[in-house]
Write an enzyme that holds these catalytic residues in place. Sequence first.
Site, PDB file in Angstrom:
ATOM      1  N   CYS A   1       3.223  -3.077   3.952  1.00 44.10           N
ATOM      2  CA  CYS A   1       2.381  -1.933   4.283  1.00 44.10           C
ATOM      3  C   CYS A   1       3.122  -1.146   5.361  1.00 44.10           C
ATOM      4  O   CYS A   1       4.321  -1.353   5.561  1.00 44.10           O
ATOM      5  CB  CYS A   1       0.971  -2.363   4.710  1.00 44.10           C
ATOM      6  SG  CYS A   1       0.868  -3.377   6.192  1.00 44.10           S
TER       7      CYS A   1
ATOM      8  N   HIS B   1      11.054 -23.613   9.323  1.00 43.19           N
ATOM      9  CA  HIS B   1      10.071 -24.335  10.142  1.00 43.19           C
ATOM     10  C   HIS B   1       8.630 -24.204   9.648  1.00 43.19           C
ATOM     11  O   HIS B   1       7.844 -25.123   9.829  1.00 43.19           O
ATOM     12  CB  HIS B   1      10.121 -23.817  11.590  1.00 43.19           C
ATOM     13  CG  HIS B   1      11.331 -24.290  12.333  1.00 43.19           C
ATOM     14  ND1 HIS B   1      11.430 -24.251  13.701  1.00 43.19           N
ATOM     15  CD2 HIS B   1      12.509 -24.815  11.902  1.00 43.19           C
ATOM     16  CE1 HIS B   1      12.607 -24.735  14.093  1.00 43.19           C
ATOM     17  NE2 HIS B   1      13.289 -25.072  13.015  1.00 43.19           N
TER      18      HIS B   1
ATOM     19  N   HIS C   1       8.478 -30.634  10.760  1.00 38.70           N
ATOM     20  CA  HIS C   1       7.873 -29.343  10.422  1.00 38.70           C
ATOM     21  C   HIS C   1       6.819 -29.503   9.323  1.00 38.70           C
ATOM     22  O   HIS C   1       5.842 -28.773   9.281  1.00 38.70           O
ATOM     23  CB  HIS C   1       8.950 -28.349   9.989  1.00 38.70           C
ATOM     24  CG  HIS C   1      10.007 -28.162  11.034  1.00 38.70           C
ATOM     25  ND1 HIS C   1       9.731 -27.621  12.262  1.00 38.70           N
ATOM     26  CD2 HIS C   1      11.319 -28.506  11.048  1.00 38.70           C
ATOM     27  CE1 HIS C   1      10.841 -27.608  12.989  1.00 38.70           C
ATOM     28  NE2 HIS C   1      11.807 -28.149  12.280  1.00 38.70           N
TER      29      HIS C   1
ATOM     30  N   ASP D   1       0.879  -1.176   0.000  1.00 38.25           N
ATOM     31  CA  ASP D   1       0.000   0.000   0.000  1.00 38.25           C
ATOM     32  C   ASP D   1       0.912   1.220   0.000  1.00 38.25           C
ATOM     33  O   ASP D   1       2.147   1.096  -0.164  1.00 38.25           O
ATOM     34  CB  ASP D   1      -1.004  -0.039   1.175  1.00 38.25           C
ATOM     35  CG  ASP D   1      -0.344   0.256   2.525  1.00 38.25           C
ATOM     36  OD1 ASP D   1       0.898   0.341   2.597  1.00 38.25           O
ATOM     37  OD2 ASP D   1      -1.085   0.393   3.520  1.00 38.25           O
TER      38      ASP D   1
ATOM     39  N   THR E   1       2.953  -1.160   8.706  1.00 39.98           N
ATOM     40  CA  THR E   1       3.436  -2.021   9.793  1.00 39.98           C
ATOM     41  C   THR E   1       3.671  -3.464   9.366  1.00 39.98           C
ATOM     42  O   THR E   1       4.315  -4.224  10.095  1.00 39.98           O
ATOM     43  CB  THR E   1       2.398  -2.056  10.930  1.00 39.98           C
ATOM     44  OG1 THR E   1       1.166  -2.547  10.381  1.00 39.98           O
ATOM     45  CG2 THR E   1       2.186  -0.683  11.537  1.00 39.98           C
TER      46      THR E   1
HETATM   47  C1  RB5 Z   1      -1.941   2.834   6.339  1.00 36.25           C
HETATM   48  O1  RB5 Z   1      -2.007   4.066   6.961  1.00 36.25           O
HETATM   49  C2  RB5 Z   1      -1.615   1.746   7.362  1.00 36.25           C
HETATM   50  O2  RB5 Z   1      -2.710   1.528   8.171  1.00 36.25           O
HETATM   51  C3  RB5 Z   1      -1.205   0.478   6.664  1.00 36.25           C
HETATM   52  O3  RB5 Z   1      -0.092   0.729   5.867  1.00 36.25           O
HETATM   53  C4  RB5 Z   1      -0.799  -0.687   7.545  1.00 36.25           C
HETATM   54  O4  RB5 Z   1       0.129  -0.302   8.494  1.00 36.25           O
HETATM   55  C5  RB5 Z   1      -1.883  -1.500   8.067  1.00 36.25           C
HETATM   56  O5  RB5 Z   1      -1.688  -2.508   8.753  1.00 36.25           O
END
Ligand code: RB5
Length: 151
Positions: free
Chosen positions: A65, A98, A133, A8, A67
């Site tokens: 993304c 694993h 595994h 994203d 996080t």
């Molecule tokens: C976008 O602002 C953010 O929410 C997305 O990139 C991500 O971190 C979601 O898990």
Amino acid sequence: MKIAIGSDHGGFELKEKILSLAIGLGHEVQDMGCYSLCSVDYPMQAYKVANAVASGQYDRGILICGTGIGMSITANRVPFVRAALCHDIFTARMSREHNDSNILCIGGRVTGPGLAEEIVKTWLKTTFKGGRHKRRVCMIDQNGKKGSGQE
Ligand code: RB5
């Protein structure tokens, strides 16, 4: 290897770097977006990449993304996807050895580009150890049940 990659807006800049890295390593890489810093909804790219891997069209997937959390939650809803959110090299290696992870998720706002590149290199070159595994990975798709004849 055939690799599908997606992000994203929160992972876009890191995705561009990882795309170049993977191509430079000799992989065939399909960029499934997004294609700019404009805000998009991460489930779109997560499902695109996850379905492409689950169908066997691609060997592995990489999703980035902000996080890595939204991408991993979404990708893991697709049967036969084992998406691993990795913030370090050890976890990336273990997720292959694993768990036979077939999608790597990274947080573009969590992991710096240098470490992310090392995580990707490690994840791409590490092979699944099989044995006990394999039994455990099979149990994932069988709702925790053991299959017959498994090690
Ligand atoms: C976008 O602002 C953010 O929410 C997305 O990139 C991500 O971190 C979601 O898990």
